[in-house]
Design a protein around this motif. Structure first.
Motif, PDB file in Angstrom:
ATOM      1  N   ASP A  52    -106.851 -32.485 -56.406  1.00 52.95           N
ATOM      2  CA  ASP A  52    -106.156 -33.430 -55.702  1.00 52.95           C
ATOM      3  C   ASP A  52    -106.661 -34.613 -55.892  1.00 52.95           C
ATOM      4  N   ASP A  53    -107.401 -35.064 -56.945  1.00 54.45           N
ATOM      5  CA  ASP A  53    -107.921 -36.657 -56.902  1.00 54.45           C
ATOM      6  C   ASP A  53    -106.955 -37.176 -58.173  1.00 54.45           C
ATOM      7  N   ALA A  54    -106.177 -38.070 -57.571  1.00 55.99           N
ATOM      8  CA  ALA A  54    -105.175 -38.615 -58.576  1.00 55.99           C
ATOM      9  C   ALA A  54    -105.867 -39.433 -59.828  1.00 55.99           C
ATOM     10  N   GLU A  55    -106.997 -40.346 -59.403  1.00 58.57           N
ATOM     11  CA  GLU A  55    -107.596 -41.058 -60.599  1.00 58.57           C
ATOM     12  C   GLU A  55    -108.287 -39.940 -61.256  1.00 58.57           C
ATOM     13  N   GLN A  56    -108.726 -38.858 -61.100  1.00 58.45           N
ATOM     14  CA  GLN A  56    -109.374 -37.826 -62.057  1.00 58.45           C
ATOM     15  C   GLN A  56    -108.333 -37.290 -63.000  1.00 58.45           C
ATOM     16  N   ILE A  57    -107.042 -36.837 -62.314  1.00 54.62           N
ATOM     17  CA  ILE A  57    -106.222 -36.217 -63.102  1.00 54.62           C
ATOM     18  C   ILE A  57    -105.651 -37.223 -64.164  1.00 54.62           C
ATOM     19  N   LEU A  58    -105.592 -38.362 -63.738  1.00 49.26           N
ATOM     20  CA  LEU A  58    -105.269 -39.496 -64.844  1.00 49.26           C
ATOM     21  C   LEU A  58    -106.064 -39.732 -65.820  1.00 49.26           C
ATOM     22  N   HIS A  59    -107.494 -39.446 -65.535  1.00 53.02           N
ATOM     23  CA  HIS A  59    -108.488 -39.796 -66.590  1.00 53.02           C
ATOM     24  C   HIS A  59    -108.529 -38.605 -67.350  1.00 53.02           C
ATOM     25  N   THR A  60    -108.342 -37.197 -66.568  1.00 50.71           N
ATOM     26  CA  THR A  60    -108.594 -36.117 -67.544  1.00 50.71           C
ATOM     27  C   THR A  60    -107.126 -36.040 -68.795  1.00 50.71           C
ATOM     28  N   TYR A  61    -105.970 -36.631 -68.220  1.00 49.39           N
ATOM     29  CA  TYR A  61    -104.901 -36.717 -69.245  1.00 49.39           C
ATOM     30  C   TYR A  61    -104.782 -38.170 -69.658  1.00 49.39           C
ATOM     31  N   ALA A  62    -105.653 -38.933 -70.020  1.00 47.63           N
ATOM     32  CA  ALA A  62    -105.479 -40.333 -70.412  1.00 47.63           C
ATOM     33  C   ALA A  62    -104.573 -40.221 -71.642  1.00 47.63           C
ATOM     34  N   ASP A  63    -104.442 -39.321 -72.605  1.00 50.84           N
ATOM     35  CA  ASP A  63    -103.728 -39.321 -73.588  1.00 50.84           C
ATOM     36  C   ASP A  63    -102.339 -38.584 -73.449  1.00 50.84           C
ATOM     37  N   PRO A 362    -102.437 -50.059 -48.233  1.00 54.22           N
ATOM     38  CA  PRO A 362    -103.723 -50.155 -47.563  1.00 54.22           C
ATOM     39  C   PRO A 362    -104.733 -50.773 -48.513  1.00 54.22           C
ATOM     40  N   THR A 363    -104.483 -52.414 -48.362  1.00 53.25           N
ATOM     41  CA  THR A 363    -105.762 -53.032 -48.839  1.00 53.25           C
ATOM     42  C   THR A 363    -106.756 -53.252 -47.722  1.00 53.25           C
ATOM     43  N   ILE A 392    -106.417 -44.008 -44.944  1.00 47.82           N
ATOM     44  CA  ILE A 392    -107.504 -43.038 -45.298  1.00 47.82           C
ATOM     45  C   ILE A 392    -106.841 -41.854 -46.332  1.00 47.82           C
ATOM     46  N   VAL A 393    -105.741 -41.371 -46.215  1.00 48.66           N
ATOM     47  CA  VAL A 393    -105.087 -40.600 -47.314  1.00 48.66           C
ATOM     48  C   VAL A 393    -105.317 -41.286 -48.501  1.00 48.66           C
ATOM     49  N   ALA A 394    -104.976 -42.593 -48.539  1.00 52.36           N
ATOM     50  CA  ALA A 394    -105.010 -43.346 -49.904  1.00 52.36           C
ATOM     51  C   ALA A 394    -106.526 -43.261 -50.454  1.00 52.36           C
ATOM     52  N   GLY A 395    -107.452 -43.801 -49.520  1.00 49.28           N
ATOM     53  CA  GLY A 395    -108.709 -43.735 -49.926  1.00 49.28           C
ATOM     54  C   GLY A 395    -109.412 -42.419 -50.652  1.00 49.28           C
ATOM     55  N   ASN A 396    -108.834 -41.505 -50.061  1.00 51.15           N
ATOM     56  CA  ASN A 396    -108.956 -40.034 -50.273  1.00 51.15           C
ATOM     57  C   ASN A 396    -108.451 -39.421 -51.652  1.00 51.15           C
ATOM     58  N   VAL A 397    -107.226 -39.610 -51.744  1.00 52.95           N
ATOM     59  CA  VAL A 397    -106.446 -39.217 -52.859  1.00 52.95           C
ATOM     60  C   VAL A 397    -105.629 -40.053 -53.719  1.00 52.95           C
ATOM     61  N   LYS A 398    -105.151 -41.054 -53.462  1.00 52.62           N
ATOM     62  CA  LYS A 398    -104.128 -41.816 -54.169  1.00 52.62           C
ATOM     63  C   LYS A 398    -104.849 -42.754 -55.278  1.00 52.62           C
ATOM     64  N   ALA A 399    -104.561 -43.043 -56.342  1.00 51.91           N
ATOM     65  CA  ALA A 399    -105.237 -43.745 -57.294  1.00 51.91           C
ATOM     66  C   ALA A 399    -105.348 -45.249 -56.816  1.00 51.91           C
ATOM     67  N   PHE A 400    -104.588 -45.850 -56.187  1.00 54.65           N
ATOM     68  CA  PHE A 400    -104.668 -47.102 -55.905  1.00 54.65           C
ATOM     69  C   PHE A 400    -105.850 -47.243 -54.642  1.00 54.65           C
ATOM     70  N   ARG A 403    -109.342 -46.835 -56.151  1.00 51.57           N
ATOM     71  CA  ARG A 403    -109.893 -47.751 -56.838  1.00 51.57           C
ATOM     72  C   ARG A 403    -110.098 -48.961 -55.745  1.00 51.57           C
ATOM     73  N   GLU A 404    -109.310 -49.131 -54.895  1.00 53.94           N
ATOM     74  CA  GLU A 404    -109.865 -50.081 -53.895  1.00 53.94           C
ATOM     75  C   GLU A 404    -111.128 -49.984 -53.091  1.00 53.94           C
ATOM     76  N   VAL A 405    -111.429 -48.642 -52.762  1.00 51.36           N
ATOM     77  CA  VAL A 405    -112.590 -48.267 -52.186  1.00 51.36           C
ATOM     78  C   VAL A 405    -113.715 -48.302 -53.159  1.00 51.36           C
ATOM     79  N   ALA A 406    -113.611 -47.874 -54.480  1.00 51.34           N
ATOM     80  CA  ALA A 406    -114.552 -47.996 -55.399  1.00 51.34           C
ATOM     81  C   ALA A 406    -114.977 -49.488 -55.727  1.00 51.34           C
ATOM     82  N   LYS A 407    -114.083 -50.763 -55.531  1.00 46.58           N
ATOM     83  CA  LYS A 407    -114.177 -52.001 -55.937  1.00 46.58           C
ATOM     84  C   LYS A 407    -114.970 -52.592 -54.706  1.00 46.58           C
TER      85      LYS A 407
END
Length: 453
Positions: A52-63, A362-363, A392-400, A403-407
């Protein structure tokens, strides 16, 4: 990770004919519309994934990539490096092929017909947009009496809770009721699967299992395999409005922050002084969830006052009782709609405050500026609490959000000390019960938020 390196499929029933501009914008990798369709298509092809980690899914299937190729008889979808679980003997599963067609339909229609030319739409225009997207998706059935039950609940739940949701769905299916969920796994898949069995026993051939999603959440909650009508709304606010305009009653199963967001959205509507009509709302779970609902009930009372409990009913166990209550509730809605001359298929008379319709981005600035104080009008406080949990949902599982929390680090949430303690107590329980993210226990979860009083 198994992938299908290359395949082509044809859209089903919809959008065999597209304009040159539509084809170009969907297929051009530099266009935002292409990235939107690509991300939604990847989520659909990742159906029944337990990631359920959108960022990880996009990374796994980057191609991964998907494009439209015009042909003499319409268009085909050219797909590269797709998740293999959506194929059987190198042929795409029919239901997933339909979901891809639905995503293409909704994205093209929303971008070219709904959002084009809109700058600052009024509340009425937003509701009209929700209606038109649903109508274009054939989700609105004008000649059908009320029978749609919205089921909300978590995707990260234990087996006992899933089985309970499935049993409730079975009782609903036996009573000829159809299901709407957020289309993911867990408490969204269970009621659909149970209802399918109940419908089969009643010889119902036209059971509806409607999944409503939006681009920000679909990657973390890929459509489950039972969904036979998929609708992708442009944002979370229109997704939530679609639920309340279509649904004739609501069941909330145990869930995490996304479920609480949905509860606050509905309660904000019910608390608004312009809404005199109620909406049937039942909280339901197995005996093992008695403490969960005691905690949720106390939390809602702490936030919105003891009288908030008058707007919902809690049922522990007894799936048949839940089915009976909902059947009677839907019949009451049917009677009320007939007397008020409101449409069966779309709740036009329900007033939704513009603050619930405007997209909440959610900025860190928007999260920190939320007003969370008990002296506010209760419907406004419920709306702001909805936004806080949405962040909080966005920070947990949404790609945007990820990225915001990581930054910038965790979201900062300010407010009344008692409210902050109430939120903190609830979120700590969600972490302990593994309701925040799939597969993460209490020690592994890193909060995307920080509460200040």
């Amino acid at each position: 990770m198994n992938k299908i390196e290359y395949t082509t499929i044809r859209p089903l029933r919809t959008l065999n004919l597209l304009s040159q501009e539509e084809i170009q914008r969907i297929s051009n990798s530099s266009e935002d519309l292409h990235r939107l369709f690509r991300d939604c298509a990847l989520a659909i092809l990742n159906t029944d994934s337990y990631q359920d980690d959108a960022e990880q899914i996009l990374h796994t299937y980057a191609d991964f990539d998907i494009k439209l190729v015009p042909q003499s008889r319409g268009v085909v979808l050219e797909i590269k490096n797709a998740p293999a679980q959506s194929f059987v003997d190198d042929k795409i599963i029919r239901g997933i092929q339909e979901h891809l067609s639905s995503a293409l339909r909704d994205i093209v229609y929303t971008d070219f017909k709904i959002l084009a030319g809109q700058t600052s739409p009024t509340s009425e225009q937003i509701t009209d947009s929700v209606f038109m997207i649903l109508r274009n998706a054939d989700a609105i059935k004008p000649n059908t009496t009320p029978n749609l039950v919205v089921c909300w609940g978590g995707h990260s739940i234990p087996r006992e809770e899933y089985d309970y949701a499935k049993h409730v769905g079975y009782e609903l299916g036996l009573r000829n009721l159809d299901i709407i969920t957020g289309c993911g796994i867990g408490a969204m898949k269970g009621p659909m699967k149970g209802a399918a069995v109940g419908h089969a026993k009643q010889q119902v051939k036209t059971g509806r299992y409607i999944g409503i999603s939006e681009p920000g959440i679909i990657a973390s909650e890929s459509p489950n395999a039972i969904v036979n009508e998929l609708v992708i709304m442009p944002d979370i606010e229109k997704r939530l409005e679609a639920f309340v305009r279509l649904g004739h009653s609501f069941i909330v199963f145990p869930g995490g922050v996304g479920t609480v967001e949905e509860i606050f959205y509905l309660l904000s509507i019910l608390l608004h002084p312009e809404n005199k009509q109620g909406i049937p709302l039942v909280f339901a779970g197995p005996e093992s969830c008695r403490e969960y609902f005691d905690t949720l009930d106390k939390f809602l009372r702490r936030c919105l006052g003891d009288e908030i409990a008058e707007l919902y009913q809690i049922v522990i166990g007894e799936p048949a009782t839940v089915g009976h209550i909902i059947r009677e509730a839907v019949d009451s809605v049917h009677q009320a709609r007939r007397e008020s001359q409101d449409a069966y298929y779309f709740n036009w008379q329900l007033h939704i405050d513009p603050m619930l319709q405007q997209p909440f981005i959610p900025t860190h600035e928007n999260m920190a500026s939320l007003r969370l104080y008990p002296d506010m009008p209760r419907h406004e406080l419920a709306s702001n609490l909805r936004s806080a949990f949405s962040g909080i949902v966005a920070g947990n599982v949404k790609a945007f959000g990820i990225r915001e929390v990581a930054k910038h680090g965790p979201y900062i949430i300010n407010g009344d000390p008692d409210l902050m303690r109430a939120i903190d107590d609830l979120l700590r329980i969600f972490v302990r019960e593994k309701r925040m993210k799939l597969g993460q226990d209490e020690n592994a979860y890193k909060p995307c938020y920080k509460l200040l009083d």
